[in-house]
Design a protein around this motif. Structure first.
Motif, PDB file in Angstrom:
ATOM      1  N   PRO A   1       0.849  -1.207   0.000  1.00 10.88           N
ATOM      2  CA  PRO A   1       0.000   0.000   0.000  1.00 10.88           C
ATOM      3  C   PRO A   1       0.878   1.249   0.000  1.00 10.88           C
ATOM      4  O   PRO A   1       2.031   1.212   0.428  1.00 10.88           O
ATOM      5  CB  PRO A   1      -0.774  -0.123   1.315  1.00 10.88           C
ATOM      6  CG  PRO A   1       0.132  -0.924   2.207  1.00 10.88           C
ATOM      7  CD  PRO A   1       0.814  -1.902   1.300  1.00 10.88           C
ATOM      8  N   SER A   2       0.334   2.348  -0.493  1.00  8.70           N
ATOM      9  CA  SER A   2       1.090   3.598  -0.492  1.00  8.70           C
ATOM     10  C   SER A   2       1.262   4.100   0.938  1.00  8.70           C
ATOM     11  O   SER A   2       0.487   3.748   1.837  1.00  8.70           O
ATOM     12  CB  SER A   2       0.362   4.655  -1.325  1.00  8.70           C
ATOM     13  OG  SER A   2      -0.825   5.064  -0.667  1.00  8.70           O
ATOM     14  N   TYR A   3       2.281   4.943   1.147  1.00  4.12           N
ATOM     15  CA  TYR A   3       2.488   5.505   2.474  1.00  4.12           C
ATOM     16  C   TYR A   3       1.331   6.420   2.861  1.00  4.12           C
ATOM     17  O   TYR A   3       1.012   6.555   4.041  1.00  4.12           O
ATOM     18  CB  TYR A   3       3.813   6.264   2.525  1.00  4.12           C
ATOM     19  CG  TYR A   3       5.014   5.341   2.556  1.00  4.12           C
ATOM     20  CD1 TYR A   3       5.184   4.429   3.599  1.00  4.12           C
ATOM     21  CD2 TYR A   3       5.974   5.373   1.556  1.00  4.12           C
ATOM     22  CE1 TYR A   3       6.261   3.572   3.638  1.00  4.12           C
ATOM     23  CE2 TYR A   3       7.072   4.515   1.586  1.00  4.12           C
ATOM     24  CZ  TYR A   3       7.213   3.626   2.620  1.00  4.12           C
ATOM     25  OH  TYR A   3       8.291   2.779   2.655  1.00  4.12           O
ATOM     26  N   ARG A   4       0.690   7.048   1.880  1.00  2.00           N
ATOM     27  CA  ARG A   4      -0.464   7.890   2.203  1.00  2.00           C
ATOM     28  C   ARG A   4      -1.628   7.020   2.698  1.00  2.00           C
ATOM     29  O   ARG A   4      -2.382   7.418   3.586  1.00  2.00           O
ATOM     30  CB  ARG A   4      -0.893   8.709   0.988  1.00  2.00           C
ATOM     31  CG  ARG A   4       0.112   9.802   0.633  1.00  2.00           C
ATOM     32  CD  ARG A   4      -0.432  10.765  -0.399  1.00  2.00           C
ATOM     33  NE  ARG A   4       0.556  11.762  -0.739  1.00  2.00           N
ATOM     34  CZ  ARG A   4       0.806  12.853  -0.035  1.00  2.00           C
ATOM     35  NH1 ARG A   4       0.109  13.080   1.069  1.00  2.00           N
ATOM     36  NH2 ARG A   4       1.737  13.712  -0.411  1.00  2.00           N
ATOM     37  N   TRP A   5      -1.778   5.826   2.115  1.00  2.00           N
ATOM     38  CA  TRP A   5      -2.826   4.905   2.564  1.00  2.00           C
ATOM     39  C   TRP A   5      -2.549   4.463   3.997  1.00  2.00           C
ATOM     40  O   TRP A   5      -3.451   4.420   4.841  1.00  2.00           O
ATOM     41  CB  TRP A   5      -2.864   3.707   1.614  1.00  2.00           C
ATOM     42  CG  TRP A   5      -3.981   2.739   1.870  1.00  2.00           C
ATOM     43  CD1 TRP A   5      -5.222   2.734   1.310  1.00  2.00           C
ATOM     44  CD2 TRP A   5      -3.940   1.606   2.750  1.00  2.00           C
ATOM     45  NE1 TRP A   5      -5.964   1.676   1.782  1.00  2.00           N
ATOM     46  CE2 TRP A   5      -5.200   0.960   2.673  1.00  2.00           C
ATOM     47  CE3 TRP A   5      -2.966   1.067   3.589  1.00  2.00           C
ATOM     48  CZ2 TRP A   5      -5.508  -0.174   3.397  1.00  2.00           C
ATOM     49  CZ3 TRP A   5      -3.272  -0.079   4.324  1.00  2.00           C
ATOM     50  CH2 TRP A   5      -4.526  -0.683   4.218  1.00  2.00           C
ATOM     51  N   ILE A   6      -1.288   4.122   4.284  1.00  2.00           N
ATOM     52  CA  ILE A   6      -0.918   3.714   5.639  1.00  2.00           C
ATOM     53  C   ILE A   6      -1.115   4.879   6.609  1.00  2.00           C
ATOM     54  O   ILE A   6      -1.622   4.706   7.720  1.00  2.00           O
ATOM     55  CB  ILE A   6       0.540   3.219   5.675  1.00  2.00           C
ATOM     56  CG1 ILE A   6       0.700   1.945   4.836  1.00  2.00           C
ATOM     57  CG2 ILE A   6       0.992   2.958   7.115  1.00  2.00           C
ATOM     58  CD1 ILE A   6       2.128   1.475   4.706  1.00  2.00           C
ATOM     59  N   ALA A   7      -0.706   6.092   6.186  1.00  2.00           N
ATOM     60  CA  ALA A   7      -0.810   7.268   7.056  1.00  2.00           C
ATOM     61  C   ALA A   7      -2.257   7.544   7.460  1.00  2.00           C
ATOM     62  O   ALA A   7      -2.543   7.890   8.606  1.00  2.00           O
ATOM     63  CB  ALA A   7      -0.216   8.487   6.350  1.00  2.00           C
ATOM     64  N   ALA A   8      -3.173   7.375   6.510  1.00  2.00           N
ATOM     65  CA  ALA A   8      -4.585   7.644   6.809  1.00  2.00           C
ATOM     66  C   ALA A   8      -5.119   6.698   7.872  1.00  2.00           C
ATOM     67  O   ALA A   8      -5.951   7.078   8.695  1.00  2.00           O
ATOM     68  CB  ALA A   8      -5.418   7.521   5.529  1.00  2.00           C
ATOM     69  N   ARG A   9      -4.625   5.467   7.895  1.00  2.00           N
ATOM     70  CA  ARG A   9      -5.097   4.486   8.865  1.00  2.00           C
ATOM     71  C   ARG A   9      -4.278   4.481  10.145  1.00  2.00           C
ATOM     72  O   ARG A   9      -4.746   3.998  11.170  1.00  2.00           O
ATOM     73  CB  ARG A   9      -5.092   3.086   8.214  1.00  2.00           C
ATOM     74  CG  ARG A   9      -6.262   2.938   7.261  1.00  2.00           C
ATOM     75  CD  ARG A   9      -5.969   2.068   6.076  1.00  2.00           C
ATOM     76  NE  ARG A   9      -7.128   2.079   5.165  1.00  2.00           N
ATOM     77  CZ  ARG A   9      -7.361   3.056   4.303  1.00  2.00           C
ATOM     78  NH1 ARG A   9      -6.533   4.082   4.210  1.00  2.00           N
ATOM     79  NH2 ARG A   9      -8.432   3.018   3.529  1.00  2.00           N
ATOM     80  N   ALA A  10      -3.067   5.031  10.080  1.00  2.00           N
ATOM     81  CA  ALA A  10      -2.221   5.100  11.272  1.00  2.00           C
ATOM     82  C   ALA A  10      -2.441   6.388  12.052  1.00  2.00           C
ATOM     83  O   ALA A  10      -1.918   6.541  13.158  1.00  2.00           O
ATOM     84  CB  ALA A  10      -0.748   4.982  10.876  1.00  2.00           C
ATOM     85  N   HIS A  11      -3.177   7.337  11.458  1.00  2.00           N
ATOM     86  CA  HIS A  11      -3.439   8.638  12.091  1.00  2.00           C
ATOM     87  C   HIS A  11      -2.145   9.439  12.275  1.00  2.00           C
ATOM     88  O   HIS A  11      -1.969  10.131  13.277  1.00  2.00           O
ATOM     89  CB  HIS A  11      -4.164   8.470  13.427  1.00  2.00           C
ATOM     90  CG  HIS A  11      -5.434   7.692  13.331  1.00  2.00           C
ATOM     91  ND1 HIS A  11      -6.516   8.098  12.584  1.00  2.00           N
ATOM     92  CD2 HIS A  11      -5.786   6.492  13.863  1.00  2.00           C
ATOM     93  CE1 HIS A  11      -7.481   7.212  12.669  1.00  2.00           C
ATOM     94  NE2 HIS A  11      -7.070   6.217  13.431  1.00  2.00           N
ATOM     95  N   TYR A  12      -1.236   9.295  11.312  1.00  2.00           N
ATOM     96  CA  TYR A  12      -0.035  10.120  11.245  1.00  2.00           C
ATOM     97  C   TYR A  12       0.069  10.696   9.843  1.00  2.00           C
ATOM     98  O   TYR A  12      -0.601  10.221   8.913  1.00  2.00           O
ATOM     99  CB  TYR A  12       1.223   9.299  11.569  1.00  2.00           C
ATOM    100  CG  TYR A  12       1.466   9.104  13.039  1.00  2.00           C
ATOM    101  CD1 TYR A  12       2.152  10.059  13.782  1.00  2.00           C
ATOM    102  CD2 TYR A  12       1.004   7.969  13.693  1.00  2.00           C
ATOM    103  CE1 TYR A  12       2.366   9.889  15.142  1.00  2.00           C
ATOM    104  CE2 TYR A  12       1.218   7.787  15.053  1.00  2.00           C
ATOM    105  CZ  TYR A  12       1.902   8.754  15.766  1.00  2.00           C
ATOM    106  OH  TYR A  12       2.109   8.590  17.112  1.00  2.00           O
ATOM    107  N   SER A  13       0.914  11.702   9.664  1.00  2.00           N
ATOM    108  CA  SER A  13       1.080  12.298   8.345  1.00  2.00           C
ATOM    109  C   SER A  13       1.870  11.369   7.433  1.00  2.00           C
ATOM    110  O   SER A  13       2.599  10.483   7.891  1.00  2.00           O
ATOM    111  CB  SER A  13       1.798  13.648   8.451  1.00  2.00           C
ATOM    112  OG  SER A  13       3.165  13.455   8.784  1.00  2.00           O
ATOM    113  N   HIS A  14       1.725  11.603   6.126  1.00  2.00           N
ATOM    114  CA  HIS A  14       2.483  10.838   5.128  1.00  2.00           C
ATOM    115  C   HIS A  14       3.978  10.970   5.367  1.00  2.00           C
ATOM    116  O   HIS A  14       4.732  10.002   5.232  1.00  2.00           O
ATOM    117  CB  HIS A  14       2.121  11.359   3.729  1.00  2.00           C
ATOM    118  CG  HIS A  14       3.083  10.957   2.666  1.00  2.00           C
ATOM    119  ND1 HIS A  14       4.087  11.797   2.219  1.00  2.00           N
ATOM    120  CD2 HIS A  14       3.220   9.803   1.977  1.00  2.00           C
ATOM    121  CE1 HIS A  14       4.784  11.165   1.291  1.00  2.00           C
ATOM    122  NE2 HIS A  14       4.279   9.967   1.114  1.00  2.00           N
TER     123      HIS A  14
END
Length: 327
Positions: A35-48
């Motif tokens: 998955p893209s880092y932006r996808w991970i960031a959205a689910r991790a509640h941190y910025s890209h």
């Protein structure tokens, strides 16, 4: 999950504990389907930026960022917490300078200090570490240590081998804490859900698309009416007994990720029974959230508005008014 970005700098897992840890995070990401880092960031509640830096291999990410990263990829928290503590202690041992006369003036090992979390909203990047002193190599490598330090480092390396060989499930540097049953701080209306730990058990009560209400232009492209600019979700934490709004932008909507002035994003939570509102606004398109509203006083609605810069065009979305998670 979005298209892959630019190729990452290759990592050498034998270069030291920091690069080895980043190499393992990248491997976990590939196992999760890349998955893209932006996808991970959205689910991790941190910025890209924070999420991609975790796998860059230049410094060890914080434990909180690590656990958010691996949970987003579907991995086990306890196993990765053990791995993080091992690599953190190995990094501390490998970069420590030995005294000139180890036998005459032994220096006690310093206990590793935990890196503090960023106190602001997770969309803001974490502060960078102090710059390296003149002449220092940016890539730390293991160095030969005299006396008991070499013995301690060898013990850590052996423990790391045992942990990795056993799948990191049979041995921990310290016990994994149980899931919190009460929030770490007193929760009230307006509490930051990330700082209060409410994201640990957060679920999505309801979601709604944020759709464009009038035709707009973005870098020469025409966005017709009805274009989905993102999704607004009503998040809920049972141990915080509260809900808050969160906005997730549509991946790839902005063809120029470096453009931070394409639109203004506003997220809002409202508890209609007493007209209590929390709001967060930022001048660029990225994931965003507002603060907690307690649901014991009534249901909460999440809203988002995306105002296109310099145009009389905007998108809106609104969830149902809900109070708690229903299985």
């Amino acid at each position: 999950m979005g298209r892959p970005g630019r190729p990452e700098r290759p990592l050498d897992p034998d270069a030291g504990p920091v690069e080895a840890f980043a190499h393992a995070l990248r491997a976990l990401r590939r196992e999760a389907g890349s998955p893209s880092y932006r996808w991970i960031a959205a689910r991790a509640h941190y910025s890209h930026t924070v999420v991609s830096d975790a796998a860059r291999g230049e410094r060890l990410p914080t434990l909180a960022v690590t656990l958010a990263f691996v949970e987003a990829c579907g991995a086990d928290r306890g196993a990765w917490e053990a791995r993080w503590h091992l690599h953190q202690q190995l990094a501390a041992a490998g970069t420590r300078t030995a005294p000139a006369d180890a036998d005459a003036a032994p220096e006690p090992d310093a206990a590793p200090s935990a890196e503090p979390e960023h106190p602001e909203h997770p969309e803001h990047p974490e502060p960078s570490e102090p710059s390296e002193p003149d002449g220092a190599s940016p890539r730390r490598r293991f160095r030969r240590l005299p006396g008991r330090r070499a013995t301690a480092l060898a013990a850590l390396l052996l423990a790391l081998a045992l942990v990795l060989g056993a799948g990191t499930t049979g041995w921990l540097l310290r016990p994994v804490p149980a899931a919190p049953t009460t929030p770490p701080v007193e929760i009230e209306d307006g509490t930051n859900p990330k700082l209060a730990g409410c994201t640990a058990d957060a679920v999505i009560l309801d979601s709604a698309p944020v759709t464009l209400r009038a035709e707009a232009r973005l870098h020469g492209s025409v966005l017709p009416v009805g274009t989905v600019l993102g999704t607004v979700s009503l998040m809920y934490s049972s141990h915080c007994a509260g809900a808050w709004p969160r906005f997730f932008p549509t991946p790839g909507l902005n063809p120029d990720p470096g453009d931070t002035a394409a639109a203004i994003v506003t997220v809002e939570g409202e508890r209609a029974i007493d007209n209590t509102v929390t709001t967060w606004r930022m001048g660029h398109v990225d994931s965003a959230f507002a603060d907690v509203l307690l649901t014991g006083h009534g249901c909460v609605t999440a809203r988002a508005r995306v105002q296109m810069a310099g145009q009389d065009a905007f998108g809106t979305g609104e969830t149902k008014c809900l109070t708690r998670w229903r299985a």
